[in-house]
Scaffold this motif. Structure first.
Motif, PDB file in Angstrom:
ATOM      1  N   LEU A 121       0.859  -1.187   0.000  1.00  0.00           N
ATOM      2  CA  LEU A 121       0.000   0.000   0.000  1.00  0.00           C
ATOM      3  C   LEU A 121       0.896   1.238   0.000  1.00  0.00           C
ATOM      4  CD1 LEU A 121      -2.492  -1.217   2.747  1.00  0.00           C
ATOM      5  CD2 LEU A 121      -3.011  -0.936   0.327  1.00  0.00           C
ATOM      6  N   HIS A 122       0.562   2.262  -0.712  1.00  0.00           N
ATOM      7  CA  HIS A 122       1.367   3.490  -0.862  1.00  0.00           C
ATOM      8  C   HIS A 122       2.659   3.250  -1.624  1.00  0.00           C
ATOM      9  CE1 HIS A 122      -1.262   5.189   2.188  1.00  0.00           C
ATOM     10  NE2 HIS A 122      -0.942   4.194   2.976  1.00  0.00           N
TER      11      HIS A 122
ATOM     12  N   THR B  67       2.000  12.818  -0.299  1.00  0.00           N
ATOM     13  CA  THR B  67       2.049  11.351  -0.282  1.00  0.00           C
ATOM     14  C   THR B  67       1.549  10.740  -1.604  1.00  0.00           C
ATOM     15  OG1 THR B  67      -0.062  11.361   0.898  1.00  0.00           O
ATOM     16  CG2 THR B  67       1.912  11.039   2.202  1.00  0.00           C
ATOM     17  N   ARG B  68       0.613  11.424  -2.250  1.00  0.00           N
ATOM     18  CA  ARG B  68       0.123  10.891  -3.532  1.00  0.00           C
ATOM     19  C   ARG B  68       1.255  10.880  -4.568  1.00  0.00           C
ATOM     20  NH1 ARG B  68      -4.427  14.200  -5.083  1.00  0.00           N
ATOM     21  NH2 ARG B  68      -5.823  12.614  -4.236  1.00  0.00           N
ATOM     22  N   THR B  69       1.966  12.014  -4.666  1.00  0.00           N
ATOM     23  CA  THR B  69       3.073  12.094  -5.626  1.00  0.00           C
ATOM     24  C   THR B  69       4.178  11.114  -5.252  1.00  0.00           C
ATOM     25  OG1 THR B  69       2.517  14.427  -5.824  1.00  0.00           O
ATOM     26  CG2 THR B  69       4.613  13.722  -6.783  1.00  0.00           C
TER      27      THR B  69
ATOM     28  N   GLU C  29       3.878   8.278  -3.756  1.00  0.00           N
ATOM     29  CA  GLU C  29       3.450   6.925  -4.127  1.00  0.00           C
ATOM     30  C   GLU C  29       3.667   6.693  -5.626  1.00  0.00           C
ATOM     31  OE1 GLU C  29      -0.697   6.043  -3.660  1.00  0.00           O
ATOM     32  OE2 GLU C  29      -0.380   3.899  -3.856  1.00  0.00           O
TER      33      GLU C  29
ATOM     34  N   LYS D  82      -2.515  -0.563  -8.942  1.00  0.00           N
ATOM     35  CA  LYS D  82      -3.052   0.549  -8.149  1.00  0.00           C
ATOM     36  C   LYS D  82      -4.043   1.325  -8.986  1.00  0.00           C
ATOM     37  CE  LYS D  82       0.935   0.962  -5.229  1.00  0.00           C
ATOM     38  NZ  LYS D  82       0.123   0.679  -4.044  1.00  0.00           N
TER      39      LYS D  82
ATOM     40  N   HIS E   6      -6.158   3.488  -8.497  1.00  0.00           N
ATOM     41  CA  HIS E   6      -6.335   4.926  -8.268  1.00  0.00           C
ATOM     42  C   HIS E   6      -5.257   5.756  -8.968  1.00  0.00           C
ATOM     43  CE1 HIS E   6      -3.679   3.571  -5.040  1.00  0.00           C
ATOM     44  NE2 HIS E   6      -3.161   4.783  -5.042  1.00  0.00           N
TER      45      HIS E   6
ATOM     46  N   ALA F  45      -6.112   6.711   2.240  1.00  0.00           N
ATOM     47  CA  ALA F  45      -5.134   6.729   3.328  1.00  0.00           C
ATOM     48  C   ALA F  45      -5.068   8.079   4.038  1.00  0.00           C
ATOM     49  CB  ALA F  45      -3.766   6.345   2.784  1.00  0.00           C
TER      50      ALA F  45
ATOM     51  N   SER G 180      -3.860  11.331  -0.455  1.00  0.00           N
ATOM     52  CA  SER G 180      -3.666  10.080  -1.180  1.00  0.00           C
ATOM     53  C   SER G 180      -4.973   9.315  -1.342  1.00  0.00           C
ATOM     54  CB  SER G 180      -2.657   9.209  -0.416  1.00  0.00           C
ATOM     55  OG  SER G 180      -2.658   7.914  -0.942  1.00  0.00           O
ATOM     56  N   ASP G 181      -5.129   8.705  -2.504  1.00  0.00           N
ATOM     57  CA  ASP G 181      -6.312   7.875  -2.740  1.00  0.00           C
ATOM     58  C   ASP G 181      -6.028   6.397  -2.482  1.00  0.00           C
ATOM     59  OD1 ASP G 181      -7.674  10.125  -3.616  1.00  0.00           O
ATOM     60  OD2 ASP G 181      -6.874   9.912  -5.639  1.00  0.00           O
ATOM     61  N   ALA G 182      -4.838   6.072  -2.027  1.00  0.00           N
ATOM     62  CA  ALA G 182      -4.507   4.666  -1.792  1.00  0.00           C
ATOM     63  C   ALA G 182      -5.469   4.091  -0.758  1.00  0.00           C
ATOM     64  CB  ALA G 182      -3.074   4.549  -1.303  1.00  0.00           C
ATOM     65  N   PRO G 183      -6.130   2.960  -1.065  1.00  0.00           N
ATOM     66  CA  PRO G 183      -7.107   2.414  -0.117  1.00  0.00           C
ATOM     67  C   PRO G 183      -6.433   1.711   1.052  1.00  0.00           C
ATOM     68  CG  PRO G 183      -6.924   1.001  -2.028  1.00  0.00           C
ATOM     69  CD  PRO G 183      -5.994   2.157  -2.273  1.00  0.00           C
TER      70      PRO G 183
END
Lengths: 186, 436
Positions: free
Chosen positions: A55-56, A121-123, A125, A153, A155, B227, B231-234
């Motif tokens: 995850l992430h 955190t999105r970037t 990931e 992933k 998303h 999360a 973040s869209d991470a589930p």
């Protein structure tokens, strides 16, 4: 290069967190995980952590364990913060440990803190997943990697994945100018 | 949700646990049945006499809770708006497939355990081996494959192995977000059902109240959530009504680690068990071959411990005697917050001083740290807003990390050593020059 000793590794993590904070990074668990990934596998600092896709994005359970041990030794502390979760800070013995870090890695640390750690955190990931898969499967095309990222992933859209792959290449080019030597700037 | 005909097993923690005939075949397999003879808490029953429960019932409990959590977090009415498409992209028949994979992975997650569970696992296996690797190999074995293939729908053994073992120990595999999420249901840092079951079960059997929490409430409020705001991470989170149950779980974990899992006498017994096994096992290591391992349970090890204790020529006699006659090492020093703050490494300093004073045969050192402290998790309010758990709980950010460092000594020298340390400990720490 031989993987470094635990004390050397822990000193480097403390120094990295200092540098991340100086650059305005949140220094949460995800930021530290991804920063160490790039420090190790892009910059070539032999910390010896193994990363897996989780995850992430890439995640090292060894590093998670190391951070817990460092908290127990009061090198690190957890600071509760608001909406984005907690961040790491240096603990009672953290400054002393950071001061022991190998100066030859300083330029690499500064590079990662400036170019990687400040992202959200999105970037992080997206960048780290693209970097991890490109590194592990160098023979796959960018297109294959982008599709794979989206499959693992959902998303992360393929267009975001493409963008991340491009950013990773930019990072590689810039990182090539950073050297790890005994005489690097500190 | 269980396809009939089904079977019921009465469990002291969860009431009736139901499983269908296909699942029962897995339960009846030699690998799962072997867990009837592996103590959940190793030799903790020598400290807490009630703690004689086995990994078998824990595995059943984890299977039961995994199914309950899956049903809650994938229920259409519980899907968070931003994550709904992530779940809906999986067709209904596939969701039913993954539910069974999850339950079977939960049932099998411990089948690779060595005798006496975690005690001395790393030291007594060849390099790069651990019980999870053995678990994966057993799940993928021909005998288990046959069971997975007979299920309806047939299960891919690799799916079961991945979810049972998880990414931490199956490092060569890439986990999709969906697979990582299922694995998180079993072994997640905050809400893994493995942890939920062992806290409830261990506290029940040990007779300590610390491990209890409202798991019914907690499970009902679990959700798949993004999360964090960036973040869209589930990941697994909760609806805010479950925050106090989550606080209770994380506090329970801290207390159970400090009071039961890191009990200093349990640490001493682990030490003697490890030293005995190193002397007794061929080449000082457990076998990793399936059939050989299958024959080794706590029963076989206990039998040889008692034999060795009465035979001075037997390998491991000294250590076996320490276990069987309760002449285990005793703690003379335990780390504390003040010493850790004033000195860089008080445990090693005191240990070295004891070795110098009494000789290395009489002194041992152990340090245990809870390596997977729960990070913050997402919480959603009734309007669907998601934030970090720390914004809705003052308590969660304050729960300390469980850590125990202890110096243990031969019982014949303990009184003297304690007197000596009472008088000289501060001078020893200051003289080490590593802090203060």
């Amino acid at each position: 290069m031989e993987p470094m000793q635990q004390s050397e590794r822990q000193a480097l993590i403390c120094r990295l967190i200092q540098a991340m904070q100086n650059e305005g990074s949140w220094a949460g668990q995800t930021h530290i995980q991804k920063s160490v990934l790039f420090l190790q596998d892009l910059m070539g600092v032999p910390m010896g952590y193994q990363f897996v896709l989780y995850l992430h994005g890439p995640f090292s359970f060894d590093l998670r364990n190391e951070l817990a041990k460092m908290r127990a030794r009061l090198m690190l502390d957890i600071k509760p913060r608001s909406i984005y979760g907690p961040s790491f800070d240096l603990g009672h013995w953290g400054d002393q440990a950071a001061a022991r870090s190998e100066k030859r890695y300083e330029e690499a640390i500064q590079f990662v803190a400036k170019k990687v750690s400040c992202n959200d955190t999105r970037t992080l990931e997206e960048l780290s997943t693209a970097f991890f898969l490109k590194d592990k499967y160098p023979n796959l095309s960018d297109s294959d990697i982008a599709i794979w990222i989206n499959k693992l992933k959902p998303h992360i859209t393929t267009s975001r994945a493409y963008f991340a792959i491009g950013k990773v290449e930019e990072l590689r080019t810039a990182a090539a100018c950073v050297q790890i030597t005994e005489h690097a700037a500190s | 949700m269980v396809a009939g005909p089904y079977h019921e097993i009465r469990d002291p923690i969860h009431g009736f646990i139901k499983l269908d005939s296909h699942e029962r075949r897995a339960l009846d397999s030699p690998s799962v049945q072997r867990l009837r003879h592996i103590h959940q808490l190793a030799m903790s029953y020598l400290i807490y006499p009630g703690a004689t429960h086995m990994r078998f019932e824990h595995s059943l409990g984890v299977m039961e809770l995994a199914g309950r959590v899956y049903d809650v977090v994938t229920a259409e009415y519980n899907l968070h708006e931003s994550i709904a498409s992530f779940v809906r992209q999986i067709p209904a028949d596939e969701r039913s497939y993954w539910r069974k994979v999850l339950r079977m992975a939960a049932l099998c997650h411990d089948i690779g355990h060595l005798p006496f569970s975690h005690a001395a696992e790393i030291e007594l296996l060849p390099n790069d081996w651990n019980h999870e690797k053995i678990t994966a190999r057993l799940v993928l074995s021909d005998s288990m494959k046959e069971i997975w293939e007979c299920m309806r729908p047939p299960l891919n053994p690799k799916d079961v192995a991945k979810i049972a073992v998880g990414p931490e120990k199956m490092r060569d595999e890439s986990f999709s977000d969906w697979e990582a999420l299922l694995s998180e249901i079993i072994s997640g840092e905050a809400f893994g059902v493995d942890r939920m079951d062992y806290l409830l079960r261990d506290s029940h059997h040990a007779g300590v109240a610390y491990g209890r929490f409202d798991h019914h409430r907690l499970i009902e409020t679990m959700r798949i959530l993004p999360a964090d705001q960036d973040s869209d991470a589930p990941t697994l989170g909760i609806e805010e009504g479950g925050i106090h149950a989550a606080e209770a779980l994380l506090l329970a974990r801290y207390f159970m680690f400090m009071q039961v899992y890191y009990h200093r006498v349990r640490i001493a017994y682990d030490l003697h068990l490890e030293e005995f096994l190193r002397d007794w096992l061929p080449n000082g290591q457990f076998p990793t071959e399936e059939n050989e391992l299958q024959r080794l349970t706590d029963n076989e090890i206990l039998q040889v411990i008692y034999q060795a204790a009465s035979d001075p020529s037997a390998p491991g006699h000294v250590h076996a005697s320490r276990i069987s006659k309760r002449r285990h090492f005793r703690p003379v020093y335990t780390t504390n917050p003040a010493d850790r703050k004033n000195h860089d490494d008080p445990l090693t300093t005191i240990f070295s001083a004891c070795v110098e004073e009494y000789g290395e045969d009489s002194v041992r050192k152990r340090e245990h740290t809870q390596l997977d402290p729960a990070a913050a998790f997402p919480v959603t309010d009734s309007r669907g807003n998601v934030s970090s758990s720390e914004t809705v709980s003052d308590l969660l950010g304050s729960i300390p990390l469980a850590n125990v460092g202890v110096v243990l000594m031969d019982p014949s020298q303990v009184s003297d050593a304690r007197r000596w340390l009472d008088a000289d400990k501060d001078d020893i720490l200051v003289a080490s020059g590593n802090g203060g």
